[in-house]
Design an enzyme around this catalytic site. Structure first.
Site, short mmCIF file in Angstrom:
data_model
loop_
_atom_site.label_atom_id
_atom_site.label_comp_id
_atom_site.label_asym_id
_atom_site.label_seq_id
_atom_site.Cartn_x
_atom_site.Cartn_y
_atom_site.Cartn_z
N ASP A 1 -7.87 -5.20 -0.35
CA ASP A 1 -8.35 -6.08 -1.43
C ASP A 1 -8.01 -7.54 -1.24
O ASP A 1 -8.47 -8.40 -2.01
CB ASP A 1 -7.75 -5.59 -2.77
CG ASP A 1 -8.32 -4.25 -3.16
OD1 ASP A 1 -7.52 -3.34 -3.46
OD2 ASP A 1 -9.54 -4.10 -3.13
N HIS B 1 0.85 -1.20 0.00
CA HIS B 1 0.00 0.00 0.00
C HIS B 1 0.88 1.24 0.00
O HIS B 1 1.94 1.27 0.63
CB HIS B 1 -0.91 0.02 1.25
CG HIS B 1 -2.08 0.92 1.08
ND1 HIS B 1 -2.00 2.27 1.33
CD2 HIS B 1 -3.33 0.70 0.63
CE1 HIS B 1 -3.16 2.84 1.08
NE2 HIS B 1 -3.99 1.92 0.65
C1 SDX Z 1 -6.05 0.02 -3.23
O1 SDX Z 1 -4.27 4.48 -2.24
C2 SDX Z 1 -5.25 3.89 -1.67
O2 SDX Z 1 -5.72 4.26 -0.61
C3 SDX Z 1 -5.80 2.68 -2.43
C4 SDX Z 1 -6.86 1.85 -1.71
C5 SDX Z 1 -8.13 2.62 -1.49
O3 SDX Z 1 -8.85 2.28 -0.56
O4 SDX Z 1 -8.44 3.49 -2.34
O5 SDX Z 1 -6.34 1.42 -0.46
C6 SDX Z 1 -7.21 0.63 -2.53
O6 SDX Z 1 -5.79 0.36 -4.36
C7 SDX Z 1 -5.20 -0.96 -2.48
C8 SDX Z 1 -3.99 -1.47 -3.33
C9 SDX Z 1 -4.48 -2.59 -4.25
N1 SDX Z 1 -3.43 -2.96 -5.21
C10 SDX Z 1 -2.78 -4.15 -5.09
O7 SDX Z 1 -2.96 -4.97 -4.18
C11 SDX Z 1 -1.79 -4.42 -6.23
C12 SDX Z 1 -0.49 -4.97 -5.68
N2 SDX Z 1 0.19 -3.89 -4.95
C13 SDX Z 1 1.05 -3.02 -5.62
O8 SDX Z 1 1.09 -2.98 -6.98
C14 SDX Z 1 1.62 -1.86 -4.84
O9 SDX Z 1 1.94 -2.30 -3.59
C15 SDX Z 1 0.76 -0.62 -4.75
C16 SDX Z 1 0.32 -0.17 -6.10
C17 SDX Z 1 -0.43 -0.88 -3.89
C18 SDX Z 1 1.59 0.46 -4.08
O10 SDX Z 1 2.60 0.78 -4.95
P1 SDX Z 1 3.71 1.89 -4.58
O11 SDX Z 1 3.39 2.60 -3.32
O12 SDX Z 1 3.94 2.70 -5.82
O13 SDX Z 1 4.95 1.03 -4.22
P2 SDX Z 1 6.03 0.55 -5.28
O14 SDX Z 1 5.33 0.01 -6.50
O15 SDX Z 1 7.01 1.68 -5.46
O16 SDX Z 1 6.70 -0.68 -4.52
C19 SDX Z 1 7.79 -0.48 -3.60
C20 SDX Z 1 8.58 -1.80 -3.69
C21 SDX Z 1 9.01 -2.13 -5.12
O17 SDX Z 1 10.16 -2.97 -5.01
P3 SDX Z 1 11.64 -2.24 -5.21
O18 SDX Z 1 11.62 -1.57 -6.56
O19 SDX Z 1 11.76 -1.27 -4.04
O20 SDX Z 1 12.61 -3.41 -5.11
O21 SDX Z 1 7.76 -2.90 -3.28
C22 SDX Z 1 7.55 -3.79 -4.38
C23 SDX Z 1 7.90 -3.02 -5.63
O22 SDX Z 1 8.32 -3.91 -6.66
N3 SDX Z 1 6.14 -4.18 -4.34
C24 SDX Z 1 5.71 -5.42 -4.54
C25 SDX Z 1 4.32 -5.35 -4.36
N4 SDX Z 1 3.96 -4.09 -4.08
C26 SDX Z 1 5.10 -3.37 -4.07
N5 SDX Z 1 6.35 -6.57 -4.86
C27 SDX Z 1 5.57 -7.67 -4.99
N6 SDX Z 1 4.22 -7.70 -4.82
C28 SDX Z 1 3.57 -6.55 -4.51
N7 SDX Z 1 2.24 -6.55 -4.35
#
Ligand code: SDX
Length: 428
Positions: free
Chosen positions: A364, A307
């Site tokens: 989710d 998140h």
């Molecule tokens: C919602 O914003 C809100 O409030 C949203 C929400 C709402 O109520 O409106 O809460 C609802 O959208 C919840 C999120 C649902 N999405 C997912 O579950 C999809 C999977 N999660 C991600 O794609 C990710 O965690 C996000 C999109 C939720 C957050 O992305 P960020 O903050 O941009 O973080 P990032 O992509 O920069 O990740 C930081 C690191 C990265 O690794 P490094 O480059 O540092 O090595 O964490 C890794 C990412 O690759 N990472 C994951 C991951 N999420 C982040 N690696 C594997 N699996 C994951 N799910």
């Protein structure tokens, strides 16, 4: 505590006011940045460090896992209030008195009939159209049937647009499901409460009486309360920025529906179930999927994990996980993907990759398991999220308009080609 931030560029110092929020969050007010520095801007893709507005609606503390609406803790609201009562709080700022709620409930019910001609639009979609695409289009189309709703200059006009959308949006959402299943489109039933009405519009067959299950209604009510608002998430920011051009409420919410559809946002609840089903089909082992999620060369992510704001736990995920266990016990259900989800959570939370990046279940991760237990098909999961988020979109749009916020128009840093002369074909 300092009330000024100092920025030094090329030896020249600039002072900017520091603003503190209710819970002592600190913001640097850079409204004058470009003017006083002669054109310097900030750069922050994804707005990870940038506040778009000041708001009185929702407070999140990502470190402590706090979520409050108008000062009330989400844990209390899910246990002590109904979905429509929390919607009133989020939109108008206070919990309603009994009389205020009765009037609000009645005003919404008075608008629950959708223009029959909108069925022509529903029936124009192919049966296999994704319901999120249908809901976005139908929500925008509502403007055509309620053109006055674009003008919200008075309190009454704003209130009228709000109750029309709260009443008609779930009907259109239910119709998208019925279209997918080739079933007749149900009307709202004003003798029912808001959530019971949604359940009957989704599931009632013309050939038999629909038996409402109070346990299912309570679980859905609680689940949708957890989705009502979440400050400046992607879809809400989309609603605010599209609304800042003074397009109507319905068209703005239609943009929010589209943004929510993405699998990195609300579409994750559908992607989580598809991931859990894939793990089940693959024999139930989670290690392979966790390895893929950690592999930078593999685009696979652990859906429902991570998140942007919460960096310890998502309070909504904790509540939903408990609700899952309660519902499965009450309805004597057994779903292998729930056990797979719990196992996946346990293994991931012990893994250094997830610990280091502070990744854990978000809203989710478990919600789809409840939706499925309530008979909602997977392609409708994000539509249910949209029904839940509707009050938040409305409240945030209302706040933006009432604060007379300027049209949203971010700047950029140009890194393309410098000026160059046109080349004729012969020179290319
Ligand atoms: C919602 O914003 C809100 O409030 C949203 C929400 C709402 O109520 O409106 O809460 C609802 O959208 C919840 C999120 C649902 N999405 C997912 O579950 C999809 C999977 N999660 C991600 O794609 C990710 O965690 C996000 C999109 C939720 C957050 O992305 P960020 O903050 O941009 O973080 P990032 O992509 O920069 O990740 C930081 C690191 C990265 O690794 P490094 O480059 O540092 O090595 O964490 C890794 C990412 O690759 N990472 C994951 C991951 N999420 C982040 N690696 C594997 N699996 C994951 N799910």
């Amino acid at each position: 505590m300092s009330d000024k931030a100092i920025l030094e560029i090329d030896g020249k110092k600039y002072e900017f006011p520091i603003i503190r929020g209710t819970e002592n969050e600190v913001a640097i007010d850079v409204k004058a940045l470009r003017t006083v520095t002669g054109g310097v801007i900030t750069l922050d893709p994804g707005f990870k460090n940038t506040g778009s507005c000041s708001s009185t609606i929702t407070f999140l503390d990502g470190e402590k896992g706090i979520l409050r609406h108008r000062g009330y803790a989400i844990e209390e609201l899910t246990k002590k209030a109904s979905f429509l009562e929390v919607a009133y709080l989020i939109i108008f700022g206070e919990l309603p008195t009994k009389e205020e709620f009765a009037k609000f409930d009645n005003d919404v019910k008075k608008e629950s009939l959708v223009n029959e001609e909108m069925k022509e639009i529903v029936n124009g979609f192919p049966k296999n159209a994704h319901p999120m695409g249908m809901v976005s289009a139908l929500t925008s189309a509502l403007t055509a049937f309620n053109p006055k709703s674009v003008y919200v200059g008075t309190e009454d006009e704003m209130y009228k647009a709000i109750v029309i959308l709260l009443a008609k949006f779930p009907v259109l959402a239910a119709w998208s499901h019925r279209r997918n299943k080739g079933l007749p489109l149900n009307y709202a039933d004003n003798s029912l409460d808001y959530i019971s009405n949604i359940m009957q519009m989704l599931f009632k067959l013309p050939t038999e009486e629909y038996k409402m299950n109070p346990i299912a209604v309570k679980a859905m009510d609680e689940l949708l309360i957890l989705h009502e608002d979440h400050e400046q998430n992607c879809s809400t920011s989309t609603v605010r920025i599209s609304g800042s051009s003074h397009v109507g409420l319905f068209a703005s919410v239609a943009t929010g529906v589209s943004a929510l559809w993405g699998e990195l946002h609300g579409g994750a609840n559908q992607a989580v179930l598809e991931m859990l089903e894939a793990i089940k089909e693959d024999g139930g082992g989670v290690e392979k999927f966790i390895a893929r999620a950690k592999d930078k060369n593999d685009p696979f992510r652990l859906m429902g994990f991570g998140h942007r704001v919460y960096k310890n736990f998502d309070p909504r995920a904790r509540i939903i996980k408990e609700a899952c266990d309660e519902l499965f016990e009450d309805l004597d259900l057994n779903d292998p993907v729930l056990e797979i989800a719990k196992h996946l959570e346990q293994v991931a939370l012990k893994d250094e990759y997830f610990i280091k990046r502070k990744l854990f279940p978000n809203v989710d991760f478990y919600s789809g398991i409840i939706y499925r237990a309530l008979g909602i098909p997977v392609e409708m999961f994000t539509v249910m999220f949209a029904i839940g988020r509707l009050p938040g979109w409305i409240a945030q749009w209302k706040e933006m308009r009432e604060n007379h916020e300027p049209i949203g128009r971010p700047r950029q840093l140009y890194v393309g080609e410098p000026l160059r002369a046109f080349k004729e074909y012969s020179e290319r």
